[in-house]
Design an enzyme around this catalytic site. Structure first.
Site, PDB file in Angstrom:
ATOM      1  N   GLU A   4       0.876  -1.162   0.000  1.00 20.63           N
ATOM      2  CA  GLU A   4       0.000   0.000   0.000  1.00 20.63           C
ATOM      3  C   GLU A   4       0.922   1.223   0.000  1.00 20.63           C
ATOM      4  OE1 GLU A   4      -2.744   0.146   3.308  1.00 20.63           O
ATOM      5  OE2 GLU A   4      -3.668   1.967   2.497  1.00 20.63           O
ATOM      6  N   ARG A  63       5.328 -13.759   9.402  1.00 22.87           N
ATOM      7  CA  ARG A  63       5.954 -12.436   9.334  1.00 22.87           C
ATOM      8  C   ARG A  63       7.352 -12.487   9.936  1.00 22.87           C
ATOM      9  NH1 ARG A  63       2.216  -8.122   8.391  1.00 22.87           N
ATOM     10  NH2 ARG A  63       3.583  -6.509   9.206  1.00 22.87           N
ATOM     11  N   LYS A 119       4.629   0.491   9.293  1.00 25.31           N
ATOM     12  CA  LYS A 119       4.669   1.768   8.587  1.00 25.31           C
ATOM     13  C   LYS A 119       4.023   2.865   9.408  1.00 25.31           C
ATOM     14  CE  LYS A 119       3.682  -0.112   4.223  1.00 25.31           C
ATOM     15  NZ  LYS A 119       2.374  -0.164   3.617  1.00 25.31           N
TER      16      LYS A 119
HETATM   17  P1  ATP Z   1       2.737  -2.231   7.848  1.00 24.04           P
HETATM   18  O1  ATP Z   1       1.944  -2.855   8.954  1.00 24.04           O
HETATM   19  O2  ATP Z   1       4.132  -1.944   8.196  1.00 24.04           O
HETATM   20  O3  ATP Z   1       2.042  -1.076   7.202  1.00 24.04           O
HETATM   21  P2  ATP Z   1       1.608  -3.839   5.877  1.00 24.04           P
HETATM   22  O4  ATP Z   1       1.551  -5.303   5.912  1.00 24.04           O
HETATM   23  O5  ATP Z   1       0.380  -3.104   6.189  1.00 24.04           O
HETATM   24  O6  ATP Z   1       2.816  -3.365   6.762  1.00 24.04           O
HETATM   25  P3  ATP Z   1       1.651  -3.564   3.056  1.00 24.04           P
HETATM   26  O7  ATP Z   1       2.088  -2.440   2.232  1.00 24.04           O
HETATM   27  O8  ATP Z   1       0.217  -3.905   3.057  1.00 24.04           O
HETATM   28  O9  ATP Z   1       2.144  -3.274   4.528  1.00 24.04           O
HETATM   29  O10 ATP Z   1       2.541  -4.839   2.796  1.00 24.04           O
HETATM   30  C1  ATP Z   1       2.846  -5.399   1.543  1.00 24.04           C
HETATM   31  C2  ATP Z   1       3.182  -6.855   1.762  1.00 24.04           C
HETATM   32  O11 ATP Z   1       4.275  -6.974   2.659  1.00 24.04           O
HETATM   33  C3  ATP Z   1       2.026  -7.619   2.353  1.00 24.04           C
HETATM   34  O12 ATP Z   1       1.811  -8.768   1.572  1.00 24.04           O
HETATM   35  C4  ATP Z   1       2.489  -7.980   3.742  1.00 24.04           C
HETATM   36  O13 ATP Z   1       2.007  -9.238   4.079  1.00 24.04           O
HETATM   37  C5  ATP Z   1       3.999  -7.986   3.614  1.00 24.04           C
HETATM   38  N1  ATP Z   1       4.667  -7.684   4.894  1.00 24.04           N
HETATM   39  C6  ATP Z   1       4.612  -6.532   5.595  1.00 24.04           C
HETATM   40  N2  ATP Z   1       5.316  -6.620   6.741  1.00 24.04           N
HETATM   41  C7  ATP Z   1       5.866  -7.870   6.768  1.00 24.04           C
HETATM   42  C8  ATP Z   1       6.700  -8.593   7.681  1.00 24.04           C
HETATM   43  N3  ATP Z   1       7.135  -8.026   8.814  1.00 24.04           N
HETATM   44  N4  ATP Z   1       7.067  -9.846   7.363  1.00 24.04           N
HETATM   45  C9  ATP Z   1       6.637 -10.423   6.221  1.00 24.04           C
HETATM   46  N5  ATP Z   1       5.853  -9.810   5.322  1.00 24.04           N
HETATM   47  C10 ATP Z   1       5.455  -8.544   5.575  1.00 24.04           C
HETATM   48 MG    MG Z   2      -1.282  -2.764   5.232  1.00 23.03          MG
END
Ligand code: ATP
Ligand code: MG
Length: 543
Positions: free
Chosen positions: A31, A256, A266
């Site tokens: 995102e 994760r 983020k």
């Molecule tokens: P954040 O909580 O930091 O905003 P998010 O998962 O909301 O992270 P996205 O932009 O939606 O952020 O993430 C893109 C991809 O990265 C998703 O498929 C998510 O599953 C993966 N991802 C994010 N953080 C991790 C992590 N710590 N370990 C493995 N995969 C991750």
């Molecule tokens: Mg997200």
């Protein structure tokens, strides 16, 4: 990835063997609401490597369905980060490109009696969802006619209703043990300008509806995501089936990646930036890819670290020292060696001719000749580290300079300290020493042993430089709220000197400063003001 077998590879190999898929297609779907962090690196590496290994393709797709938090600057930053990590997406796509199709498919749901317009507020919907022990309560609007739903949905799209007054909900099962299946919201009204579609839409699809459709449209064979989406998979499959998408993608979840004492979110990182706790997203203390790049971590090291953490369904937590070890392994092999004095103490070599400078040649890397050689100046005036001098040898383990003791200056001569000069406050500001011409480095002198070897920088040609050292941003008691755990003293700055040959360094040049650690030239560094960031200490400084 060759040697790193994992459960996703096993699934892919079966799908290829049975002929279910001819080509593997994955996607990385961030995102655009912030910069990527090291947690995302696990997803990126997994997505790209899983396809690459089988000659497949990987899309970078921006999940831009939430106009309020998203921005174009993040889009560009994410593209840069993915490329920096070493991956070139086959296509760069946007969920918002599919808004028309998503809208049409929502109409398919309505026509099948599988979606309805709910006039309840978000609070009412939340309050009637029930919980794990109690079924939800059906909305009073659940049994509207298809005609009325079509009419209202069109009016929603035409921006005839206020934000928050109506939503489109899927009609599934308010008693489902899976909360995600209790008539989830499909579309909501948002009056916000979108970074790409601007004001074309005032209704936006929810993640759970949009994501499976995006995957189906792009014919993603294996939609890899982190484990918190496991409970969403039945809904993912339901939307693909009920909207009659011709292609059926498969969602597979993995654990994760967490790092001890490091916040990978983020939202939190954005707060750090907005509240000025760090300089920006690429602050060298940030666990973002941009921060790590600025600090001097290499993409090779990050990829090798991610692969070495393995991949399973369970979340894993590893220590930062594991990533640092991967960085050190890479730099050990590739970084040039040079000398820097970070806490300078003047030394005057009283028996060295005045106004003379000689140059001593040394390789930039002990094993890699391709990194070349440099000329190290030597004269009557040099700097050594403050810590490398004491008046009196404290114990037999002390292998540095003291009064009446002799040390080897790396790449130069033996020197012996003979006297010190104090300032008004009784601090030692200068050491007087003598050198022995016979002990010149490289001449094979074996006459006697020195009390250790220290590094130095010749003073008249020394290039001033700033050295930044960093500590963890978040420390302390894990039971306290995050904002109370922020380390306000996590950036230390020192003024020192580097050898003359390094005058022309450019941002991202990396060095092992002998006995000091690995350093990266900062992006703000210039010829007039050279700035180094400590990347990682030398291994030996770990106790
Ligand atoms: P954040 O909580 O930091 O905003 P998010 O998962 O909301 O992270 P996205 O932009 O939606 O952020 O993430 C893109 C991809 O990265 C998703 O498929 C998510 O599953 C993966 N991802 C994010 N953080 C991790 C992590 N710590 N370990 C493995 N995969 C991750
Ligand atoms: Mg997200």
């Amino acid at each position: 990835m060759e040697k790193h077998s994992n459960f996703i590879r096993t699934i892919i190999e079966t799908d290829l063997k049975t002929g279910k898929h001819k080509e593997i297609v994955t996607r990385f779907p961030p995102e655009p609401n912030g910069h990527l962090h090291i947690g995302h690196a696990r997803a990126i590496v997994t997505d790209f490597e899983s396809a690459r290994l089988y000659g497949g393709r990987t899309n970078l797709r921006f999940d831009d369905t939430n106009p309020v938090k998203e921005d174009d600057t993040y889009v560009q930053a994410i593209i840069n980060d993915v490329r920096w990590l070493g991956y070139e997406p086959d296509q760069i796509l946007f969920a918002s490109d599919y808004f028309d199709e998503m809208y049409e498919r929502a109409i398919v749901l309505i026509k099948k009696g599988l979606a309805y317009i709910d006039d309840q507020t978000a609070e009412e919907i939340q309050a009637t969802r029930g919980d794990l022990n109690t079924p939800g309560v059906e909305s009073p609007y659940r049994n509207r006619s298809v005609e009325e739903n079509l009419q209202l949905f069109e009016q929603m799209k035409a921006c005839q209703f206020e934000e928050g007054t109506r939503v489109l909900r899927a009609k599934i099962d308010m008693a489902s043990p899976n909360m995600n299946m209790r008539d989830p919201v499909v579309y909501r009204i948002v009056y916000a300008s979108h970074h790409r579609t601007q004001d074309k839409w005032c209704i936006y699809p929810m993640y759970d509806y949009a994501h499976p459709l995006e995957d189906a449209i792009e014919e993603i064979t294996h939609s890899l995501c982190s484990i918190e989406f496991e409970d969403h998979r039945p809904l993912y499959d339901w939307f693909v089936e009920m909207t009659e998408m011709p292609f059926v993608p498969r969602q597979i979840e993995f654990g994760r990646l967490n790092i001890e004492n490091t916040v990978l979110s983020k939202r939190f990182l954005r707060q750090m930036v907005e509240e000025g706790k760090v300089k920006d997203w690429d602050d060298p203390r940030m666990p973002t890819l941009a921060g790590m790049r600025r600090r001097g971590y290499t993409p090779e090291a990050i990829r090798s670290f991610i692969l070495s953490t393995g991949l399973s369904k369970a979340n894993s937590t590893v220590s930062m020292s594991m990533l640092e070890a991967a960085v050190r392994d890479d730099l050990q092999e590739h970084a040039k060696r040079a000398m820097a004095v970070i806490h300078p103490l003047k030394v005057t070599i009283t028996n060295y001719p005045k106004n003379e400078v000689e140059f001593l040649e040394a390789p930039y890397h002990p094993e890699d000749e391709s990194l070349g050689v440099r000329q190290i100046p030597f004269s009557r005036h040099i700097y050594i580290e403050r810590d490398d001098f004491v008046l009196e040898k404290p114990n037999k383990h002390y292998k540095r300079l003291a009064l009446n003791l002799e040390v080897r200056l790396m790449n130069a001569y033996f020197i012996k300290a003979t006297d010190v000069v104090y300032d008004d406050e009784n601090n030692i500001v200068e050491v007087l020493a003598t050198y022995d011409k016979e002990t010149k480095s490289g001449t094979g002198f074996t006459g006697r042993k020195a009390n250790g070897t220290i590094h130095f920088v010749e003073a008249t040609q020394a290039v001033p430089a700033t050295f930044n050292f960093f500590e963890p941003l978040v420390t302390g008691d894990e039971s306290l709220p995050l904002l109370e755990r922020i380390n306000d003293d996590s950036w230390h700055r020192y003024q020192g000197f580097i050898e003359a040959d390094l005058r022309q360094v450019k941002p991202q040049d990396k060095f092992q400063f002998i006995r000091n650690g690995y350093f990266n030239v900062d992006d703000d560094s210039s010829e007039d003001a050279i700035i180094f960031n400590e990347i990682v200490p030398l291994k030996s400084s770990y106790k």
